[in-house]
Design a protein around this motif. Structure first.
Motif, short mmCIF file in Angstrom:
data_model
loop_
_atom_site.label_atom_id
_atom_site.label_comp_id
_atom_site.label_asym_id
_atom_site.label_seq_id
_atom_site.Cartn_x
_atom_site.Cartn_y
_atom_site.Cartn_z
N SER A 29 0.86 -1.10 -0.10
CA SER A 29 0.02 -0.03 -0.02
C SER A 29 0.75 1.18 -0.12
O SER A 29 0.46 2.38 0.16
CB SER A 29 -1.04 0.00 1.31
N GLY A 30 2.41 1.23 -0.19
CA GLY A 30 3.04 2.33 0.17
C GLY A 30 4.38 2.07 0.74
O GLY A 30 5.07 1.32 0.15
N TRP A 31 4.54 2.73 1.88
CA TRP A 31 5.76 2.73 2.39
C TRP A 31 5.78 2.93 3.88
O TRP A 31 4.76 3.54 4.50
CB TRP A 31 6.85 3.84 1.91
N ARG A 32 6.56 2.00 4.91
CA ARG A 32 6.62 2.20 6.12
C ARG A 32 7.95 2.48 6.68
O ARG A 32 8.84 1.83 6.23
CB ARG A 32 5.83 0.77 6.98
N TYR A 33 7.81 3.03 7.83
CA TYR A 33 9.29 3.52 8.54
C TYR A 33 8.83 3.39 9.94
O TYR A 33 7.93 3.89 10.59
CB TYR A 33 9.47 4.86 8.22
N VAL A 34 9.89 2.64 10.75
CA VAL A 34 9.81 2.19 12.12
C VAL A 34 10.97 2.66 12.76
O VAL A 34 11.98 2.21 12.06
CB VAL A 34 9.39 1.03 12.51
N SER A 35 11.23 3.38 13.94
CA SER A 35 12.40 3.57 14.48
C SER A 35 12.28 3.87 15.92
O SER A 35 11.42 4.29 16.55
CB SER A 35 13.00 4.93 13.82
N ASP A 49 6.56 5.76 14.00
CA ASP A 49 6.18 4.89 13.15
C ASP A 49 5.17 5.54 12.22
O ASP A 49 4.31 6.14 12.55
CB ASP A 49 5.19 3.97 14.04
N LEU A 50 5.64 5.59 10.93
CA LEU A 50 4.92 6.38 9.89
C LEU A 50 4.55 5.32 8.59
O LEU A 50 5.60 4.67 8.27
CB LEU A 50 5.88 7.36 9.48
N ALA A 51 3.52 5.37 8.23
CA ALA A 51 3.19 4.58 7.19
C ALA A 51 2.29 5.58 6.08
O ALA A 51 1.65 6.65 6.40
CB ALA A 51 1.90 3.62 7.20
N LEU A 52 2.94 5.48 5.00
CA LEU A 52 2.34 6.17 3.59
C LEU A 52 1.51 5.21 2.68
O LEU A 52 1.82 4.13 2.72
CB LEU A 52 3.39 6.86 2.72
N VAL A 109 11.72 11.70 3.48
CA VAL A 109 11.67 10.82 2.56
C VAL A 109 10.16 10.83 2.01
O VAL A 109 9.96 10.84 1.06
CB VAL A 109 12.03 9.15 3.18
N ALA A 110 9.48 10.94 3.37
CA ALA A 110 7.73 10.91 2.95
C ALA A 110 7.61 12.11 2.12
O ALA A 110 6.79 12.14 1.17
CB ALA A 110 7.06 11.07 4.55
N ILE A 111 8.13 13.34 2.37
CA ILE A 111 7.84 14.61 1.53
C ILE A 111 8.32 14.51 0.10
O ILE A 111 7.47 14.76 -0.72
CB ILE A 111 8.43 15.96 2.23
N SER A 112 9.47 14.03 -0.08
CA SER A 112 10.07 13.64 -1.39
C SER A 112 9.25 12.75 -2.07
O SER A 112 8.95 12.78 -3.51
CB SER A 112 11.40 13.19 -1.30
N ARG A 113 8.41 11.48 -1.43
CA ARG A 113 7.81 10.86 -2.14
C ARG A 113 6.54 11.51 -2.35
O ARG A 113 5.73 11.13 -3.45
CB ARG A 113 7.32 9.50 -1.20
N LEU A 114 5.89 12.27 -1.83
CA LEU A 114 4.64 12.84 -1.81
C LEU A 114 4.54 13.95 -3.09
O LEU A 114 3.83 13.92 -3.90
CB LEU A 114 4.11 13.89 -0.40
N LEU A 115 5.84 14.49 -3.25
CA LEU A 115 5.91 15.60 -4.33
C LEU A 115 6.32 15.06 -5.52
O LEU A 115 6.07 15.66 -6.36
CB LEU A 115 7.02 16.51 -3.79
#
Length: 204
Positions: A29-35, A49-52, A109-115
């Motif tokens: 469904s997109g991309w996920r980042y966990v740290s 924890d961010l999911a796009l 990373v999330a902003i670059s993927r959105l733009l």
């Protein structure tokens, strides 16, 4: 699934702020980042924890810092709930913004993927809700992003494309540079990639 470690420091005087141990991966469904974030002394200080979704929109965000917690998502702009350390008082927020940002490299990373910029694209203006450490206080910021250049570098695992972005704060005019390779930040103000066990994932 890239897994590694960023060092975090004050971008002005380079005071060490700790490390962020992360893993991230594209999914169906997109991309996920966990740290997990630790202080310079090694104590746990927070998590991300961010999911796009496949368009780069934040479908789930969960931040922890200094006992504060934020949960958010893209809904009528962006919507979030911030909870205090006692858990008694929760405040809700909603802003007509495109996405979230904060200290974590995940947001770059999330902003670059959105733009989804190309070197030929004009600079893109974006409104963000930033959660500032140490208490995750929200504030709305406007930025301009431009992809200055995209270069392929030879590596043992094949060519690695590095994107150089110029990011401008529209309220102050302050500019800085962000270097990304796929879903990994190579360098940005206050952020340095210290360790990476597998190559970055390409984000389509």
């Amino acid at each position: 699934m890239p897994r590694g470690r960023y060092s975090l420091h004050d971008p002005h005087d380079r005071t060490p702020l700790g490390e962020e141990h992360f893993h991230c991966a594209p999914g169906p469904s997109g991309w996920r980042y966990v740290s997990q974030i630790v202080t310079p002394s090694g104590d746990h200080s927070g998590s991300v924890d961010l999911a796009l979704d496949d368009l780069g929109r934040p479908i789930r965000l969960e931040l922890h810092a200094a006992a504060w917690q934020v949960r958010g998502a893209a809904l009528d702009g962006v919507t979030w709930v911030r909870t205090d350390p006692t858990g008694v008082h929760a405040s809700e927020g909603n802003v007509r913004a495109h996405a979230f940002t904060g200290a974590s490299p995940a947001f770059l990373v999330a902003i670059s993927r959105l733009l989804r910029l190309t070197p030929a694209s004009p600079a893109a203006r974006i409104r963000l809700v930033a959660f500032t450490d140490p208490v995750l206080a929200p504030r709305t910021v406007d930025q301009s992003w431009a992809l200055v250049k995209s270069e392929a570098h030879a590596t043992d695992n094949g060519p690695l494309t590095v994107d150089e972005y110029q990011v401008s704060a529209l309220d102050t005019g302050e500019q800085h540079t962000v270097h990304l390779a796929g879903d990994v930040v190579l360098a940005a103000p206050g952020i340095e990639l210290e360790d990476l066990d597998t190559p970055p994932s390409a984000l389509g």
